[in-house]
Design a protein around this motif. Structure first.
Motif, PDB file in Angstrom:
ATOM      1  N   PRO A 124       0.744  -1.340  -0.156  1.00 39.48           N
ATOM      2  CA  PRO A 124       0.005  -0.112  -0.064  1.00 39.48           C
ATOM      3  C   PRO A 124       0.680   1.139   0.101  1.00 39.48           C
ATOM      4  CG  PRO A 124      -0.793  -1.570   1.588  1.00 39.48           C
ATOM      5  CD  PRO A 124       0.685  -2.159   1.126  1.00 39.48           C
ATOM      6  N   SER A 171      -2.726   5.053   2.083  1.00 46.51           N
ATOM      7  CA  SER A 171      -4.095   4.585   2.945  1.00 46.51           C
ATOM      8  C   SER A 171      -4.831   5.795   3.089  1.00 46.51           C
ATOM      9  CB  SER A 171      -3.609   3.991   3.955  1.00 46.51           C
ATOM     10  OG  SER A 171      -2.786   2.668   3.697  1.00 46.51           O
ATOM     11  N   SER A 174     -10.574   4.770   6.467  1.00 50.80           N
ATOM     12  CA  SER A 174     -11.800   3.667   6.034  1.00 50.80           C
ATOM     13  C   SER A 174     -12.676   3.524   7.050  1.00 50.80           C
ATOM     14  CB  SER A 174     -10.846   2.326   5.900  1.00 50.80           C
ATOM     15  OG  SER A 174     -10.249   1.962   7.389  1.00 50.80           O
ATOM     16  N   SER A 210     -11.416  -1.730  -0.047  1.00 52.96           N
ATOM     17  CA  SER A 210      -9.930  -2.027  -0.582  1.00 52.96           C
ATOM     18  C   SER A 210      -9.442  -0.980  -1.176  1.00 52.96           C
ATOM     19  CB  SER A 210     -10.136  -3.281  -1.429  1.00 52.96           C
ATOM     20  OG  SER A 210     -11.011  -3.072  -2.555  1.00 52.96           O
ATOM     21  N   THR A 243      -9.447   1.746  -0.379  1.00 56.57           N
ATOM     22  CA  THR A 243      -8.919   2.966   0.689  1.00 56.57           C
ATOM     23  C   THR A 243      -7.200   2.460   0.708  1.00 56.57           C
ATOM     24  OG1 THR A 243      -9.191   1.681   2.651  1.00 56.57           O
ATOM     25  CG2 THR A 243     -10.766   3.107   1.747  1.00 56.57           C
ATOM     26  N   GLN A 244      -6.855   1.453   0.094  1.00 56.58           N
ATOM     27  CA  GLN A 244      -5.489   1.161   0.117  1.00 56.58           C
ATOM     28  C   GLN A 244      -4.987   1.261  -1.357  1.00 56.58           C
ATOM     29  OE1 GLN A 244      -3.789   0.291   3.179  1.00 56.58           O
ATOM     30  NE2 GLN A 244      -5.798   0.750   4.021  1.00 56.58           N
ATOM     31  N   SER A 296      -2.374   0.435  -4.097  1.00 53.38           N
ATOM     32  CA  SER A 296      -1.087  -0.090  -4.427  1.00 53.38           C
ATOM     33  C   SER A 296      -0.944  -0.339  -5.834  1.00 53.38           C
ATOM     34  CB  SER A 296      -1.180  -1.412  -3.636  1.00 53.38           C
ATOM     35  OG  SER A 296      -2.254  -2.215  -4.142  1.00 53.38           O
TER      36      SER A 296
END
Length: 382
Positions: free
Chosen positions: A96, A99, A102, A176, A178-179, A181
């Motif tokens: 990640p 972030s 959340s 998900s 919110t992460q 990557s």
């Protein structure tokens, strides 16, 4: 007059006449020597034996592979930023980078899970009621209309369960999101995600590219490409490139060749894969200009490189024999490479003296005096 005087006088005249005759004869010889032209002084070179296949030298650019923007998919506040999410840093796949808060999305997921639990309970009740009525119907204690109503209720319960399951999937995806990557090892090209800032869907927070490989983009003229196409030896071949100012070369493997000429540049684009571009002691810089060598297809024939000026009028090649006379060289032109030509000829050796001076008259047997272009002075005779 005395007889002795007459004799001396006659003898002197004879001697004088002989001297004049000798002088005239000698003067004539010297004049003849002065008028006789000497062997012309010519420049010669030695052919270069090619022990490796010749190459086309051009330029290219190092480009990022699979470059993409790090983009927010949901709105939220930036809560955590990976320390490695900085320009020039390499981050592992799946890590990640950023972030977002959340809390809201976790609550959405909890609501969806609760709705699913209620829908599944309602479905179980509908199934139980239908099973009971079907059993009564077998004993003639239930009507067909009741069974049809309960079947419809069960179908609605099934639909509610499916809807609740879909809501959970959406809530999980939003959580998900919110992460942020990337799916591959990446090098960070740009980063703009200050902690505490609020982002909106679609907002770009940075840019990354693959760290395991990069692309080398170069191009060939139609004539250059034809030299490869005839042997089919360009696709999958290894090419060498050197960054400007660097002393060490690297290799890349061709994986794509354009099937058409660019309408504007009239060039054919060639793409090659560079492994581990940001390591190995010779770290590259994206978008940098590099010098590229594309080896031409190897040949079983013995090839020599000559300067283009060795092709004299009529595109002929002449050599100077050991006795100082000109000899014609039969050759086959393999390719031109800038100011050099690659030829194949049975009469050539690395010690052959190749004429590069364009004389007015070129014919076998003409005597010349050699001046070696590699030494700068006349060669000693004998």
């Amino acid at each position: 007059m005395k007889v002795g005087s007459l004799l001396l006088t006659g003898l002197g005249a004879a001697v004088l006449a002989g001297g004049v005759a000798f002088a005239l004869l000698r003067g004539g010889d010297e004049q003849a020597d002065a008028q006789e032209p000497g062997a012309p002084l010519v420049e010669v070179i030695r052919p270069e034996l090619l022990d490796t296949p010749p190459a086309i030298v051009t330029t290219g650019f190092v480009r990022a592979a699979d470059a993409l923007d790090v983009t927010a998919q949901v709105a939220g506040e930036v809560s955590v930023v990976l320390p490695e999410f900085e320009i020039g840093q390499i981050v592992p796949a799946g890590t990640p980078l950023v972030s977002l808060s959340s809390t809201t999305f976790q609550a959405e997921l909890a609501q969806a899970e609760s709705a699913l639990a209620g829908a599944e309970a309602a479905r179980r009740d509908a199934q139980t009621s239908l099973d009971r009525q079907e059993k009564l119907a077998r004993d003639d204690f239930a009507s067909e209309a009741t069974i049809e109503q309960l079947s419809a209720a069960l179908a609605r319960a099934d639909a509610d369960v499916a809807s609740a399951q879909a809501a959970i999937i959406l809530a999980e995806e939003r959580l998900s999101d919110t992460q942020l990557s990337v799916p591959f090892d990446a090098i960070v090209l740009a980063a703009d995600a200050p902690p505490g800032s609020v982002v909106q869907p679609g907002q770009v927070l940075g840019r990354v590219a693959r760290a395991d490989h990069a692309e080398l983009r170069t191009a060939l003229t139609e004539a250059e490409y034809t030299q490869f196409a005839t042997a089919g030896a360009l696709q999958g071949s290894d090419i060498t490139f050197t960054a400007r100012g660097a002393k060490t070369s690297r290799t890349a493997r061709v994986f794509s060749v354009s099937p058409e000429l660019d309408a504007q540049t009239r060039l054919i684009e060639v793409l090659a894969r560079i492994e581990a571009p940001f390591g190995g002691g010779v770290s590259l810089v994206l978008n940098q200009l590099v010098d590229v060598e594309l080896p031409l297809p190897s040949s079983q024939e013995i090839l020599y490189a000559l300067p283009a000026r060795a092709l004299l009028p009529g595109q002929e090649v002449w050599r100077v024999a050991d006795d100082g006379t000109l000899m014609h060289v039969a050759y086959t032109l393999q390719r031109r490479m800038g100011d050099r030509v690659i030829v194949q000829a049975q009469d050539l050796t690395p010690e052959t003296q190749i004429l590069v001076t364009p004389l007015q008259t070129l014919a076998e047997g003409i005597e010349v005096q050699m001046q070696d272009a590699q030494t700068g002075g006349p060669e000693a005779e004998g």
